[in-house]
Write a protein that holds these residues in place. Structure first.
Motif, PDB file in Angstrom:
ATOM      1  N   PHE A 180       4.547   3.112  -1.865  1.00 17.03           N
ATOM      2  CA  PHE A 180       3.456   2.254  -2.301  1.00 17.03           C
ATOM      3  C   PHE A 180       2.283   2.453  -1.361  1.00 17.03           C
ATOM      4  O   PHE A 180       2.418   2.298  -0.142  1.00 17.03           O
ATOM      5  N   ASP A 181       1.139   2.800  -1.907  1.00 23.13           N
ATOM      6  CA  ASP A 181      -0.084   3.025  -1.137  1.00 23.13           C
ATOM      7  C   ASP A 181      -0.919   1.749  -1.166  1.00 23.13           C
ATOM      8  O   ASP A 181      -1.425   1.360  -2.218  1.00 23.13           O
ATOM      9  N   LEU A 182      -1.048   1.111   0.001  1.00 20.09           N
ATOM     10  CA  LEU A 182      -1.784  -0.153   0.080  1.00 20.09           C
ATOM     11  C   LEU A 182      -3.266   0.025  -0.212  1.00 20.09           C
ATOM     12  O   LEU A 182      -3.918  -0.912  -0.682  1.00 20.09           O
ATOM     13  N   ILE A 183      -3.811   1.189   0.096  1.00 18.65           N
ATOM     14  CA  ILE A 183      -5.239   1.409  -0.115  1.00 18.65           C
ATOM     15  C   ILE A 183      -5.537   1.583  -1.598  1.00 18.65           C
ATOM     16  O   ILE A 183      -6.398   0.912  -2.169  1.00 18.65           O
ATOM     17  N   ALA A 184      -4.777   2.475  -2.243  1.00 17.52           N
ATOM     18  CA  ALA A 184      -4.984   2.705  -3.681  1.00 17.52           C
ATOM     19  C   ALA A 184      -4.276   1.660  -4.525  1.00 17.52           C
ATOM     20  O   ALA A 184      -4.542   1.537  -5.718  1.00 17.52           O
ATOM     21  N   ARG A 185      -3.354   0.900  -3.905  1.00 14.11           N
ATOM     22  CA  ARG A 185      -2.509  -0.071  -4.585  1.00 14.11           C
ATOM     23  C   ARG A 185      -1.817   0.604  -5.766  1.00 14.11           C
ATOM     24  O   ARG A 185      -1.833   0.105  -6.894  1.00 14.11           O
ATOM     25  N   SER A 186      -1.184   1.729  -5.446  1.00 16.42           N
ATOM     26  CA  SER A 186      -0.508   2.505  -6.478  1.00 16.42           C
ATOM     27  C   SER A 186       0.870   2.936  -5.993  1.00 16.42           C
ATOM     28  O   SER A 186       1.110   3.063  -4.785  1.00 16.42           O
ATOM     29  N   PHE A 187       1.766   3.183  -6.939  1.00 12.02           N
ATOM     30  CA  PHE A 187       3.119   3.626  -6.640  1.00 12.02           C
ATOM     31  C   PHE A 187       3.295   5.086  -7.002  1.00 12.02           C
ATOM     32  O   PHE A 187       2.657   5.600  -7.925  1.00 12.02           O
ATOM     33  N   SER A 188       4.192   5.733  -6.264  1.00 10.14           N
ATOM     34  CA  SER A 188       4.613   7.076  -6.623  1.00 10.14           C
ATOM     35  C   SER A 188       6.098   7.202  -6.331  1.00 10.14           C
ATOM     36  O   SER A 188       6.650   6.463  -5.505  1.00 10.14           O
ATOM     37  N   ALA A 189       6.740   8.118  -7.036  1.00 13.11           N
ATOM     38  CA  ALA A 189       8.166   8.361  -6.845  1.00 13.11           C
ATOM     39  C   ALA A 189       8.378   9.854  -6.695  1.00 13.11           C
ATOM     40  O   ALA A 189       8.001  10.618  -7.589  1.00 13.11           O
ATOM     41  N   SER A 190       8.924  10.270  -5.542  1.00 16.31           N
ATOM     42  CA  SER A 190       9.128  11.687  -5.248  1.00 16.31           C
ATOM     43  C   SER A 190       7.833  12.471  -5.426  1.00 16.31           C
ATOM     44  O   SER A 190       7.818  13.595  -5.936  1.00 16.31           O
ATOM     45  N   GLY A 191       6.723  11.841  -5.034  1.00 16.36           N
ATOM     46  CA  GLY A 191       5.425  12.508  -5.072  1.00 16.36           C
ATOM     47  C   GLY A 191       4.689  12.417  -6.388  1.00 16.36           C
ATOM     48  O   GLY A 191       3.531  12.839  -6.480  1.00 16.36           O
ATOM     49  N   LEU A 192       5.320  11.858  -7.423  1.00 19.36           N
ATOM     50  CA  LEU A 192       4.681  11.747  -8.735  1.00 19.36           C
ATOM     51  C   LEU A 192       4.237  10.313  -9.000  1.00 19.36           C
ATOM     52  O   LEU A 192       4.951   9.373  -8.636  1.00 19.36           O
ATOM     53  N   PRO A 193       3.075  10.124  -9.631  1.00 14.00           N
ATOM     54  CA  PRO A 193       2.598   8.758  -9.907  1.00 14.00           C
ATOM     55  C   PRO A 193       3.600   7.974 -10.750  1.00 14.00           C
ATOM     56  O   PRO A 193       4.215   8.528 -11.673  1.00 14.00           O
ATOM     57  N   LEU A 194       3.764   6.707 -10.412  1.00 17.98           N
ATOM     58  CA  LEU A 194       4.635   5.815 -11.180  1.00 17.98           C
ATOM     59  C   LEU A 194       3.764   4.734 -11.801  1.00 17.98           C
ATOM     60  O   LEU A 194       3.259   3.853 -11.105  1.00 17.98           O
ATOM     61  N   GLU A 195       3.558   4.815 -13.099  1.00 16.76           N
ATOM     62  CA  GLU A 195       2.709   3.864 -13.805  1.00 16.76           C
ATOM     63  C   GLU A 195       3.543   2.665 -14.249  1.00 16.76           C
ATOM     64  O   GLU A 195       4.614   2.822 -14.832  1.00 16.76           O
TER      65      GLU A 195
END
Length: 223
Positions: A134-149
């Motif tokens: 979880f990237d606090l700056i972008a407030r986005s998730f990724s799993a194994s390097g791929l975006p998780l929507e």
């Protein structure tokens, strides 16, 4: 994350609230000190953004009453009152940060992230749990390097669990963090979001476990 925004300048308040909501935060907005003090006493906020020149009750009095009740919610003072004496006073009363108007929006957002990161006991802006990041700056998730929507509510729930990984998050805290004054959330709705999140996390070897009668926590699926 649920934020209380206390600002009597309606135009500024609406602009900041829109910015925060666009970033995925749940925001309650009030315009006087008395209402802010009452709301802060009734709700567990993750952050209070507090102007000082407020009708009905000065912002410093709101802060003083919060700390007198042992309310430890982080407080960012946002004000045009920028003298060294005022800043020292606000920080001594228990403010976590003090930002003087006019301010840069980028700095405003960065300070919020810094406060929330300190509150969660984090040093990095990226939180990891298994293959999930979880990237606090972008407030986005990724799993194994791929975006998780994820849909908004599921994303907010997963954020709460990620920032407290290894700890049980009380059901009441989840409801409080995901609810705003104009968008209520029921216990049944939380269970539905948890169920959907479990299905999404299963392929990552992760799950959301139930601490019966208490709440939920993020865990690995044990073989």
């Amino acid at each position: 994350m649920r934020i209380l925004l206390v600002e009597d300048n309606l135009s500024l308040a609406e602009s900041l609230a829109a910015l925060l909501r666009q970033s995925g935060y749940a925001v309650d907005m009030v315009q006087d000190g008395a209402t802010a003090e009452t709301l802060a006493a009734a709700v567990d906020f993750d952050l209070v953004i507090l102007d000082l020149n407020l009708p009905k009750m000065d912002g410093l009095d709101v802060l003083r009453k919060m700390r007198a009740r042992r309310n430890s919610a982080p407080v960012m003072i946002l004000t045009a009152r920028g003298s060294p004496e005022e800043r020292v006073r606000g920080l001594d009363l228990g403010a976590d940060d003090y930002l003087i108007k006019p301010f840069d929006i980028g700095e405003f957002e960065a300070r919020i992230r810094s406060i929330l990161r300190r509150q969660a006991g984090l040093r990095s802006s990226v939180v990891s749990f298994g293959p999930l990041e979880f990237d606090l700056i972008a407030r986005s998730f990724s799993a194994s390097g791929l975006p998780l929507e994820l849909p908004a509510r599921e994303r907010d729930l997963l954020e709460l669990l990620m920032l407290r990984a290894g700890k049980v998050v009380a059901r009441e805290s989840i409801i409080a963090s995901l609810t705003t004054l104009d968008a209520d959330l029921s216990s049944n709705a939380v269970e539905q979001y948890v169920s959907r999140l479990r299905k999404r996390l299963a392929e990552l070897g992760l799950t959301v476990r139930t601490a019966r009668g208490i709440g939920y926590f993020l865990d690995r699926v044990h073989e």
